[in-house]
Design a protein around this motif. Structure first.
Motif, PDB file in Angstrom:
ATOM      1  N   GLY A  98       5.256  -9.402  -8.061  1.00 21.85           N
ATOM      2  CA  GLY A  98       6.045  -8.551  -7.157  1.00 21.85           C
ATOM      3  C   GLY A  98       5.586  -7.099  -7.158  1.00 21.85           C
ATOM      4  O   GLY A  98       6.198  -6.243  -6.527  1.00 21.85           O
ATOM      5  N   LEU A  99       4.479  -6.806  -7.893  1.00 25.28           N
ATOM      6  CA  LEU A  99       4.004  -5.414  -7.964  1.00 25.28           C
ATOM      7  C   LEU A  99       3.367  -4.960  -6.663  1.00 25.28           C
ATOM      8  O   LEU A  99       3.133  -3.770  -6.444  1.00 25.28           O
ATOM      9  CB  LEU A  99       2.992  -5.258  -9.112  1.00 25.28           C
ATOM     10  CG  LEU A  99       3.578  -5.497 -10.499  1.00 25.28           C
ATOM     11  CD1 LEU A  99       2.482  -5.544 -11.548  1.00 25.28           C
ATOM     12  CD2 LEU A  99       4.573  -4.401 -10.853  1.00 25.28           C
ATOM     13  N   ALA A 101       4.691  -4.672  -4.033  1.00 20.43           N
ATOM     14  CA  ALA A 101       5.653  -3.795  -3.341  1.00 20.43           C
ATOM     15  C   ALA A 101       5.198  -2.338  -3.420  1.00 20.43           C
ATOM     16  O   ALA A 101       5.251  -1.612  -2.424  1.00 20.43           O
ATOM     17  CB  ALA A 101       7.038  -3.948  -3.963  1.00 20.43           C
ATOM     18  N   THR A 102       4.743  -1.919  -4.597  1.00 20.08           N
ATOM     19  CA  THR A 102       4.358  -0.509  -4.741  1.00 20.08           C
ATOM     20  C   THR A 102       3.083  -0.203  -3.961  1.00 20.08           C
ATOM     21  O   THR A 102       2.913   0.902  -3.469  1.00 20.08           O
ATOM     22  CB  THR A 102       4.175  -0.122  -6.224  1.00 20.08           C
ATOM     23  OG1 THR A 102       3.214  -0.988  -6.788  1.00 20.08           O
ATOM     24  CG2 THR A 102       5.455  -0.221  -6.990  1.00 20.08           C
ATOM     25  N   LEU A 104       2.256  -1.635  -1.081  1.00 16.71           N
ATOM     26  CA  LEU A 104       2.613  -1.602   0.339  1.00 16.71           C
ATOM     27  C   LEU A 104       3.425  -0.362   0.690  1.00 16.71           C
ATOM     28  O   LEU A 104       3.566  -0.026   1.866  1.00 16.71           O
ATOM     29  CB  LEU A 104       3.408  -2.865   0.708  1.00 16.71           C
ATOM     30  CG  LEU A 104       2.643  -4.184   0.586  1.00 16.71           C
ATOM     31  CD1 LEU A 104       3.567  -5.368   0.810  1.00 16.71           C
ATOM     32  CD2 LEU A 104       1.482  -4.237   1.579  1.00 16.71           C
ATOM     33  N   LEU A 105       3.952   0.310  -0.328  1.00 17.11           N
ATOM     34  CA  LEU A 105       4.764   1.502  -0.058  1.00 17.11           C
ATOM     35  C   LEU A 105       3.942   2.783  -0.059  1.00 17.11           C
ATOM     36  O   LEU A 105       4.500   3.875  -0.032  1.00 17.11           O
ATOM     37  CB  LEU A 105       5.875   1.605  -1.109  1.00 17.11           C
ATOM     38  CG  LEU A 105       7.039   0.651  -0.862  1.00 17.11           C
ATOM     39  CD1 LEU A 105       7.932   0.544  -2.076  1.00 17.11           C
ATOM     40  CD2 LEU A 105       7.840   1.106   0.343  1.00 17.11           C
ATOM     41  N   ARG A 106       2.635   2.657  -0.118  1.00 15.88           N
ATOM     42  CA  ARG A 106       1.770   3.840  -0.072  1.00 15.88           C
ATOM     43  C   ARG A 106       1.335   4.097   1.372  1.00 15.88           C
ATOM     44  O   ARG A 106       1.087   3.145   2.126  1.00 15.88           O
ATOM     45  CB  ARG A 106       0.523   3.640  -0.933  1.00 15.88           C
ATOM     46  CG  ARG A 106       0.829   3.436  -2.403  1.00 15.88           C
ATOM     47  CD  ARG A 106       1.279   4.706  -3.030  1.00 15.88           C
ATOM     48  NE  ARG A 106       1.541   4.541  -4.459  1.00 15.88           N
ATOM     49  CZ  ARG A 106       2.541   5.130  -5.093  1.00 15.88           C
ATOM     50  NH1 ARG A 106       3.372   5.915  -4.437  1.00 15.88           N
ATOM     51  NH2 ARG A 106       2.712   4.961  -6.375  1.00 15.88           N
TER      52      ARG A 106
ATOM     53  N   ILE B  74       9.012  -3.201   3.468  1.00 15.55           N
ATOM     54  CA  ILE B  74       8.136  -4.184   2.812  1.00 15.55           C
ATOM     55  C   ILE B  74       8.685  -5.600   2.935  1.00 15.55           C
ATOM     56  O   ILE B  74       8.099  -6.535   2.412  1.00 15.55           O
ATOM     57  CB  ILE B  74       7.855  -3.829   1.336  1.00 15.55           C
ATOM     58  CG1 ILE B  74       9.157  -3.664   0.558  1.00 15.55           C
ATOM     59  CG2 ILE B  74       7.014  -2.578   1.242  1.00 15.55           C
ATOM     60  CD1 ILE B  74       8.934  -3.461  -0.924  1.00 15.55           C
ATOM     61  N   ARG B  93       5.220   0.704   8.822  1.00 19.06           N
ATOM     62  CA  ARG B  93       5.364   0.875   7.370  1.00 19.06           C
ATOM     63  C   ARG B  93       4.588   2.077   6.831  1.00 19.06           C
ATOM     64  O   ARG B  93       5.108   2.870   6.047  1.00 19.06           O
ATOM     65  CB  ARG B  93       4.924  -0.412   6.662  1.00 19.06           C
ATOM     66  CG  ARG B  93       4.974  -0.357   5.159  1.00 19.06           C
ATOM     67  CD  ARG B  93       4.767  -1.731   4.549  1.00 19.06           C
ATOM     68  NE  ARG B  93       3.706  -2.488   5.172  1.00 19.06           N
ATOM     69  CZ  ARG B  93       2.426  -2.376   4.882  1.00 19.06           C
ATOM     70  NH1 ARG B  93       2.035  -1.510   3.978  1.00 19.06           N
ATOM     71  NH2 ARG B  93       1.517  -3.123   5.497  1.00 19.06           N
ATOM     72  N   ALA B  97       6.046   5.278   5.057  1.00 18.25           N
ATOM     73  CA  ALA B  97       5.739   5.476   3.629  1.00 18.25           C
ATOM     74  C   ALA B  97       5.386   6.935   3.329  1.00 18.25           C
ATOM     75  O   ALA B  97       5.687   7.445   2.250  1.00 18.25           O
ATOM     76  CB  ALA B  97       4.603   4.550   3.206  1.00 18.25           C
ATOM     77  N   ARG B 107       9.405  -1.842 -11.545  1.00 21.15           N
ATOM     78  CA  ARG B 107       7.998  -1.993 -11.159  1.00 21.15           C
ATOM     79  C   ARG B 107       7.273  -0.664 -11.340  1.00 21.15           C
ATOM     80  O   ARG B 107       7.537   0.282 -10.621  1.00 21.15           O
ATOM     81  CB  ARG B 107       7.889  -2.399  -9.686  1.00 21.15           C
ATOM     82  CG  ARG B 107       8.473  -3.748  -9.393  1.00 21.15           C
ATOM     83  CD  ARG B 107       8.169  -4.149  -7.959  1.00 21.15           C
ATOM     84  NE  ARG B 107       8.532  -5.511  -7.740  1.00 21.15           N
ATOM     85  CZ  ARG B 107       9.697  -5.918  -7.259  1.00 21.15           C
ATOM     86  NH1 ARG B 107      10.610  -5.028  -6.940  1.00 21.15           N
ATOM     87  NH2 ARG B 107       9.951  -7.188  -7.090  1.00 21.15           N
ATOM     88  N   MET B 126      -3.278  11.500  -1.512  1.00 22.63           N
ATOM     89  CA  MET B 126      -2.835  10.390  -0.663  1.00 22.63           C
ATOM     90  C   MET B 126      -1.744  10.820   0.320  1.00 22.63           C
ATOM     91  O   MET B 126      -1.765  10.450   1.491  1.00 22.63           O
ATOM     92  CB  MET B 126      -2.320   9.264  -1.566  1.00 22.63           C
ATOM     93  CG  MET B 126      -2.093   7.958  -0.878  1.00 22.63           C
ATOM     94  SD  MET B 126      -1.370   6.773  -2.019  1.00 22.63           S
ATOM     95  CE  MET B 126      -2.804   6.165  -2.869  1.00 22.63           C
ATOM     96  N   TYR B 127      -0.791  11.612  -0.178  1.00 28.20           N
ATOM     97  CA  TYR B 127       0.336  12.040   0.673  1.00 28.20           C
ATOM     98  C   TYR B 127       0.035  13.356   1.397  1.00 28.20           C
ATOM     99  O   TYR B 127       0.891  13.877   2.095  1.00 28.20           O
ATOM    100  CB  TYR B 127       1.608  12.192  -0.162  1.00 28.20           C
ATOM    101  CG  TYR B 127       2.248  10.874  -0.519  1.00 28.20           C
ATOM    102  CD1 TYR B 127       3.205  10.287   0.294  1.00 28.20           C
ATOM    103  CD2 TYR B 127       1.883  10.192  -1.676  1.00 28.20           C
ATOM    104  CE1 TYR B 127       3.785   9.075  -0.028  1.00 28.20           C
ATOM    105  CE2 TYR B 127       2.454   8.979  -2.016  1.00 28.20           C
ATOM    106  CZ  TYR B 127       3.404   8.418  -1.187  1.00 28.20           C
ATOM    107  OH  TYR B 127       3.963   7.217  -1.514  1.00 28.20           O
TER     108      TYR B 127
END
Lengths: 274, 343
Positions: A98-99, A101-102, A104-106, B74, B93, B97, B107, B126-127
């Motif tokens: 499930g990691l 997730a992090t 895909l959140l970038r 997600i 997304r 993000a 996580r 990155m941001y």
């Protein structure tokens, strides 16, 4: 029953329970398991066919001399080593836990971020391969050297394109992990195809005609056979340019296909864990 | 205040494989398997205004994390409408993000094998965090969360508390417009929890960040949020301010008395009867302690007066129900209601 026997039986029972749980954990990813079984069979069958063909042709004139074959196998082996980028294992593991997730959140393109990571793996592996190449030059002399400066430059470009092709193929295969939630079976399947049709174990010219025809339609030959052939001067002039163009087309096309499949996979993907 | 997040009739249904125990079942499972539909979230509607501080609570499996996954893009919802900062979270997304910060307490977000400093530096790139923002957020994180000694350490060498502090700093480094914090204090000791809450409050106030926080530690909510969303089995059970929540659910109050000496059973029985007549309950009267529970507003003065005249009181404390007991009561009532429906 003596206390020590009872204790041993209890321990055996614990071990049995551990074994059952381990089997159940392996079977939890059913599609991955079936994929691994099929791939393993395929990976052993194809080399057998290749070597049967080579031995059957022993009485005829050989299409390639031993002097040319061994540098080829060395270059092919080194490229294969440098290309071990663990895309399936890495992404598969992150999907399973499930990691992902992090990732895909970038605010960064997931596919290109993975390519950057894979390139760093490749660079690291390349450094490990250099001593082997140095030994080979010492052993074979000019036969192991690139066929001129132009061949070396074309080889460098070809290696880069090979790397992108292999990454793109791995990325396509890894989309199955979004369904199977495991990277292992996917890796075994991709690896079996790549090792067979890339020309890693033998130059494609030694393949039986049927298998050679199949390899012509697949991208795998461009990951090992093409750069090795350029390096050794088996391709020259327009043939080199044509091979590079084919590699670029495969790389671009496969990257696009991977992006499309990722979009589809994410539509039905459920991130594991709370 | 402008709306930053809007969910309308949001729903998510999963398919879950049912696995039977034993080795034989594992082999049989290769050829056939049973599935069940799990309605993780159903008909969830709410909106957040810019700068709101909202707590999302619910029991395990209530749908909190599923909701956050959908809000952050997600996880694709099964049905319903969702808009976050004017974007469709799933389809846009990457754009989203860049404007949100997310902590999934369970996580790790930092790169495992490299020093914390390297990840923070990577995130800056990155941001595309402007220097003026980075100078503030970075300095705040280092100072408030005491990150200085941790910066050169590889993430894998950090303790859980240290990693959580670094994760939180990483998620707020770009001063996001919305921060989704999923159990940001999980597994932390009391002093680190306090430090984390203080940092969240500071950053929220400084950048007017909209905050959506899920937690099982309700002190996180009382100390950082003004509004509460209570989920139960995927449905919204309460949406309102903390004051409204207290008004609706904190109905019970207690008078706790410390006695100079124990009283006889006869006195205790007589007092219990008297309290019932006044609409209260003598919950406990043993040794040097007595506890009276009541619900009616304004009953305290009369009850206190009566208790002082009947008992040898040395000290007295008036208590409101705390949020933990309120929420526990709601869960119990909800579970009882569900069971009676099934029956």
């Amino acid at each position: 029953m003596t206390p020590s026997n009872a204790s041993r039986l209890a321990e055996l029972d614990t071990l049995r329970a551990l074994f059952v749980r381990a089997v159940r954990a392996s079977f939890a990813y059913k599609p991955a398991l079936l994929l691994s079984m099929l791939s393993a069979g395929f990976a052993y069958l194809i080399p057998m066919l290749v070597w049967r063909h080579i031995y059957a042709a022993r009485q005829q004139a050989q299409p390639i001399s031993a002097q040319a074959l061994f540098p080829y196998l060395l270059i092919a082996g080194c490229l294969n080593f440098a290309f071990a980028m663990n895309v399936e294992a890495r992404i598969g593991q992150r999907i399973r836990l499930g990691l992902i997730a992090t990732d895909l959140l970038r605010p960064v393109d997931f596919q290109l971020a993975q390519l950057a990571q894979a390139l760093s793996d490749g660079l690291f592996n390349l450094l490990l391969v250099l001593p082997i190449l140095a030994l080979a030059f010492a052993f074979w002399g000019p036969a192991a050297l690139p066929h001129g400066g132009a061949a070396l430059a074309a080889f460098a470009l070809s290696v880069l394109l090979s790397f992108v092709i292999l990454f793109a193929v791995s990325f396509i295969f890894v989309q199955a992990s979004f369904v199977t939630y495991s990277g292992y079976g996917v890796f075994v399947a991709r690896n079996a195809l790549q090792q067979t049709f890339s020309g890693l174990s033998a130059p494609l010219v030694l393949f039986p005609p049927g298998l050679r025809a199949v390899s012509e339609w697949l991208p795998f030959r461009h990951t090992i056979h093409t750069p090795a052939a350029i390096y050794l001067g088996w391709l020259s002039g327009a043939a080199v340019l044509r091979a590079l163009a084919e590699q670029a087309l495969w790389a671009g096309g496969l990257l696009m296909l991977g992006r499309y499949l990722l979009k589809r996979a994410l539509l039905r993907f459920e991130i594991q864990g709370g | 205040m402008p709306i930053t997040l809007k969910a309308e009739a949001l729903a998510k249904t999963y398919k879950r494989k049912l696995r039977k125990p034993g080795l034989g079942a594992a082999f049989r499972g290769l050829f056939s398997s049973e599935e069940e539909a799990v309605h993780a979230v159903s008909e969830l509607s709410f909106a957040l205004e810019r700068g709101e501080r909202v707590g999302l609570i619910g029991e395990n499996g209530a749908g909190k994390s599923t909701t956050l996954k959908m809000l952050t893009g997600i996880l694709v919802p099964t049905s319903g409408k969702l808009e976050v900062l004017g974007l469709d979270p799933f389809r846009q997304r990457r754009q989203l993000a860049a404007q949100i910060g997310v902590v999934f307490g369970q996580r790790p977000q930092l790169l495992w094998d490299i020093p914390v400093q390297e990840t923070l530096s990577l995130l800056r790139t990155m941001y595309r965090i402007p220097k003026s923002v980075f100078d503030v957020t970075y300095a705040q994180a280092v100072e408030r969360l005491e990150l200085g000694p941790l910066l050169p350490v590889a993430v894998r060498k950090l303790s859980l508390g240290q990693r959580m502090r670094c994760d939180l700093a990483a998620s707020l480094l770009h001063a996001p417009k919305i921060a989704f914090l999923d159990e940001p204090t999980i597994g932390l000791d009391v002093s680190v929890k306090e430090q984390v809450r203080e940092y969240i409050r500071d950053m929220q106030a400084r950048f007017e960040t909209t905050l959506l926080l899920t937690t099982h530690d309700l002190k996180d909510i009382t100390e950082t949020c003004d509004r509460l969303l209570l989920l139960d089995r995927g449905k919204l059970l309460f949406d309102g301010s903390m004051k409204e929540f207290e008004r609706r659910f904190a109905t019970k109050r207690r008078i706790v008395l410390e006695l100079e000496r124990p009283v006889s059973d006869a006195v205790s029985k007589e007092l219990a009867k008297e309290m019932l007549e006044l609409g209260a309950e003598l919950q406990e009267c043993r040794g040097h302690r007595a506890v009276v529970v009541y619900e009616r507003d304004g009953a305290a003065p009369l009850l206190t007066q009566r208790l002082l005249s009947r008992l040898p009181v040395s000290d007295i404390v008036l208590e409101k129900a705390d949020i933990d007991s309120m929420v526990a009561g709601i869960y119990r009532r909800s579970a009882g209601h569900a069971e009676s429906k099934v029956a």
